[in-house]
Design a protein around this motif. Structure first.
Motif, PDB file in Angstrom:
ATOM      1  N   ALA A   1      53.477  45.369  14.199  1.00 34.30           N
ATOM      2  CA  ALA A   1      52.615  44.973  15.318  1.00 34.30           C
ATOM      3  C   ALA A   1      51.185  45.462  15.094  1.00 34.30           C
ATOM      4  O   ALA A   1      50.955  46.621  14.757  1.00 34.30           O
ATOM      5  N   GLY A   2      50.229  44.591  15.320  1.00 34.91           N
ATOM      6  CA  GLY A   2      48.820  44.900  15.107  1.00 34.91           C
ATOM      7  C   GLY A   2      48.278  44.277  13.837  1.00 34.91           C
ATOM      8  O   GLY A   2      47.067  44.062  13.705  1.00 34.91           O
ATOM      9  N   THR A   3      49.175  43.957  12.891  1.00 34.89           N
ATOM     10  CA  THR A   3      48.749  43.308  11.644  1.00 34.89           C
ATOM     11  C   THR A   3      48.094  41.974  11.952  1.00 34.89           C
ATOM     12  O   THR A   3      47.073  41.611  11.348  1.00 34.89           O
ATOM     13  N   GLU A   4      48.658  41.249  12.910  1.00 32.78           N
ATOM     14  CA  GLU A   4      48.123  39.924  13.246  1.00 32.78           C
ATOM     15  C   GLU A   4      46.794  40.012  13.975  1.00 32.78           C
ATOM     16  O   GLU A   4      46.121  38.988  14.176  1.00 32.78           O
ATOM     17  N   ALA A   5      46.384  41.214  14.373  1.00 31.25           N
ATOM     18  CA  ALA A   5      45.069  41.401  15.001  1.00 31.25           C
ATOM     19  C   ALA A   5      44.057  41.963  14.005  1.00 31.25           C
ATOM     20  O   ALA A   5      42.914  42.245  14.380  1.00 31.25           O
ATOM     21  N   GLY A   6      44.491  42.137  12.747  1.00 26.86           N
ATOM     22  CA  GLY A   6      43.600  42.714  11.750  1.00 26.86           C
ATOM     23  C   GLY A   6      43.244  44.154  12.057  1.00 26.86           C
ATOM     24  O   GLY A   6      42.207  44.661  11.625  1.00 26.86           O
ATOM     25  N   PHE A   7      44.132  44.835  12.792  1.00 23.50           N
ATOM     26  CA  PHE A   7      43.816  46.190  13.248  1.00 23.50           C
ATOM     27  C   PHE A   7      44.261  47.234  12.238  1.00 23.50           C
ATOM     28  O   PHE A   7      45.322  47.125  11.623  1.00 23.50           O
TER      29      PHE A   7
END
Length: 672
Positions: A533-539
């Motif tokens: 989770a968060g990978t898809e936000a480039g975080f």
């Protein structure tokens, strides 16, 4: 089908599949061989042991493990080594050898086939009938070609029958197709997630993940092609020697009970029931190798840890603990020994358990079984699994364990106990080494990230390491390995990742150009897959002390505002595209490596074919990717028609890949 069956276990008694008694060893032999472990469901123990015996024959061959993978020699000295020493490795490689070098080259080896199969089946009651038939073929006066054809066809048929038996017996096969969304509740930021995914919810967020998550949140995950929620950092984290200021490491825990800050047991169960309504299974990470420095077990029985009762001359790596009843202990921190330098590294916020002690094993197994039953779990991911193999325990804690290690691996015992009580539960092992040993333990999935040296010096080419290398030959070898592992059922498949809690973000690992192609290969690959989770936000939020995508050392909440960036949107579209392919092809989706035509030899592109093994699904897709900085043309043969396919591919970057529909009546959806 397997996924639906896994969901169906909730609230129902499981009925064991009917066993084919003609093909399996007698109950009496199995009972005497394996079911000597206390506190197991005897009937289910028997059932799982039968499954393991079939798997061993498919994966390793005879019990003494003296058989090595068969080596096929081509007409000009070429070598093709089977992926394992069992029947599946042989059959898979023989088909590939014959396709590559022609039938005559295979016929020339038929006597060696007979010798090999004699070794594989020798002493195995399960294979007695097949062995007798093979020996009759060898004695016959038929031509070499006739003997070859009979031998190969008979072995294929019998192997496929055993493969079907595994599919019938194993209710945790869903793990081989799982697409898990990995959540770290402390950092997740549910409100930000809802905004990024356009989820309309009037429910407030209290900061308790299991209290707050709703039907709408699970719907969003299911729409994004995920089939499971994988939760890490759910247990109470130790305060003594805790790392940093962010709440400590999620791998330094007091016990395997969900921390009340995330929700009560009732709220966890409610959340998982809601998830199941939307087709999502539930997976927890367990940490059996070590505990925090203030664990409940330490207070109850400090002797279950690796320890000494006298003060060491060098206190490095020791935790001094004084128990009110039992006195002083110097307990080893968890850690490992670098096998190259011999130097030990310690996790000073943890304490190492002593798995030479039966009482330690029993405590840990019972605690994990209680966790599974208390929260109605579908799967567990075992932290540090490879470090718990006897070989590693011996090297890491040489001379410090209380007893010689038992012959049976702790993980083998854990798997048997879990499967005997909860056969639907899948067990995933963190592994950066020890592939074959962990396979023997009976786990369902292994990390497939790293290159591992296997029995006999053979190589497991790691998916992640190959992608990081950007070397086309290494990536192609990893795809070859993944193809076999996704086909075979005698051993575990691999779990691949895009985004991982212990590694930098994909942007940092792969770079701006190659991250696009790495995402395509990883997200579209059929098989088990985990997405952080968060990978898809480039975080990402690393810190100076570690390179993790999201540090454990500082307070962090995922900032979802990057979800509108090009690469973030691209990942979301890829996930949807992967879901639509699976819907079209069904769960029996397979992959085949695309090899360059003979003219190209070592080509700068890589790729694989996706299709279904079901006869009524006609979609066939080629995924081709360019890891290089130059444009290239991919040339390969359609394996069915023999037609030469030529695809032009841009350099690595947003357009450095192509997805080509080779067959199928329905067009594939847009993915760019």
């Amino acid at each position: 089908m397997a996924h639906s069956a896994a969901l169906a276990h909730r609230g129902l008694d499981q009925t064991l599949p009917v066993l084919n008694q003609d093909s399996i060893v007698s109950d009496a032999i199995i009972s005497a061989k394996v079911c000597s472990v206390p506190a197991v469901n005897h009937l289910r123990c028997l059932h799982f042991t039968k499954l393991q015996l079939i798997r061993r024959l498919l994966r390793d061959g005879c019990e003494d493990h003296q058989v090595k993978p068969f080596i096929f020699h081509g007409p000009s000295g070429e070598r093709l080594v089977a992926e394992n020493s069992g029947l599946e490795g042989f059959i898979f490689a023989q088909r590939k050898f014959e396709q590559t070098f022609g039938k005559a080259a295979s016929v020339a080896l038929h006597q060696f086939y007979s010798m090999y199969l004699n070794h594989v089946l020798q002493g195995e009651e399960l294979g007695r009938s097949l062995l007798a038939q093979i020996q009759e073929i060898s004695k016959s006066k038929d031509s070499a070609e006739a003997k070859h054809d009979l031998l190969v066809e008979l072995t294929r048929q019998k192997t496929e029958a055993w493969r079907n038996e595994v599919r019938n017996l194993d209710s945790s096969l869903w793990a081989r197709h799982v697409r898990a969304y990995q959540v770290f509740p402390r950092t997740f930021n549910l409100q930000g997630f809802r905004e990024a995914y356009n989820i309309q919810s009037s429910e407030p967020t209290s900061g308790g993940f299991f209290r707050d998550i709703t039907h709408a949140d699970f719907q969003a995950l299911r729409r994004s092609s995920f089939s499971a929620l994988r939760c890490m950092g759910t247990f109470p984290i130790g305060a003594v020697n805790a790392k940093g200021t962010g709440g400590g490491s999620p791998y330094s825990i007091k016990s395997h009970v969900v921390d009340s800050i995330h929700g009560s047991r009732h709220q966890v169960l409610r959340a998982f029931d809601r998830a199941a309504e939307h087709g999502l299974l539930s997976i927890f990470e367990v940490i059996p190798n070590h505990t925090s420095c203030d664990a409940k077990l330490l207070q109850a029985n400090p002797s279950l840890y690796v320890h000494t009762r006298t003060a060491p001359s060098d206190s490095t790596g020791y935790f001094h603990y004084e128990h009110p009843d039992f006195g002083e202990f110097w307990i080893r921190h968890g850690g490992y020994k670098d096998l190259g330098t011999g130097k030990r590294s310690f996790w000073v916020d943890t304490l190492q358990l002593d798995f030479s002690k039966p009482e330690t094993r029993e405590f840990v197994i019972s605690e994990i079984l209680d966790l599974i039953k208390q929260y109605n779990l579908d799967g567990i991911r075992v932290d540090s699994a490879y470090q718990m193999l006897n070989d590693y325990l011996s090297k890491n804690w040489e001379g410090e364990l209380a007893h010689p290690l038992p012959r049976r691996e702790f993980l083998e015992e854990l798997v048997l106990r879990v499967k005997s009580d909860c056969p639907h539960v899948a067990i995933m092992a963190e592994a950066f080494d020890g592939f074959d040993k962990l396979a023997e333990c009976g786990v369902d999935l292994l990390y497939g990230m790293s290159r591992m040296i296997r029995n006999g010096g053979h190589i497991h080419e790691g998916w992640h390491e190959a992608l990081v290398s950007r070397n086309p030959d290494q990536i192609r070898a990893a795809i070859d390995r993944a193809q076999f592992l996704s086909w075979q059922v005698g051993g575990p498949d691999i779990l691949t990742f895009f985004g991982h809690q212990d590694f930098p973000s994909p942007e940092r690992q792969f770079g701006d150009a190659w991250k696009w192609g790495a995402a395509v290969l990883s997200i579209l690959r059929p098989g088990a897959f985990s997405f952080y989770a968060g990978t898809e936000a480039g975080f990402e939020a690393p810190c100076k002390e570690d390179h993790k995508m999201i540090t454990f050392n500082e307070p962090v909440q995922i900032d979802w505002s990057g979800s509108t960036e090009d690469f973030s949107q691209f990942q979301r579209r890829l996930l949807l595209f992967a879901g639509s392919i699976r819907e079209s092809l069904g769960e029996q989706t397979t992959m085949e490596t695309l090899h360059p035509t003979s003219r190209e030899h070592s080509a700068p592109w890589v790729g694989y074919l996706i299709r279904s093994s079901l006869p009524d699904r006609d979609l066939k897709i080629a995924v081709v990717v360019n890891p290089s900085s130059q444009p290239t043309t991919a040339q390969f043969l359609d394996p069915d028609s023999g037609k030469r396919i030529s695809v032009e591919i841009d350099p690595a970057g947003p357009t450095g890949f192509e997805i080509v529909q080779l067959h199928g009546t329905s067009p594939v959806p847009e993915y760019r």
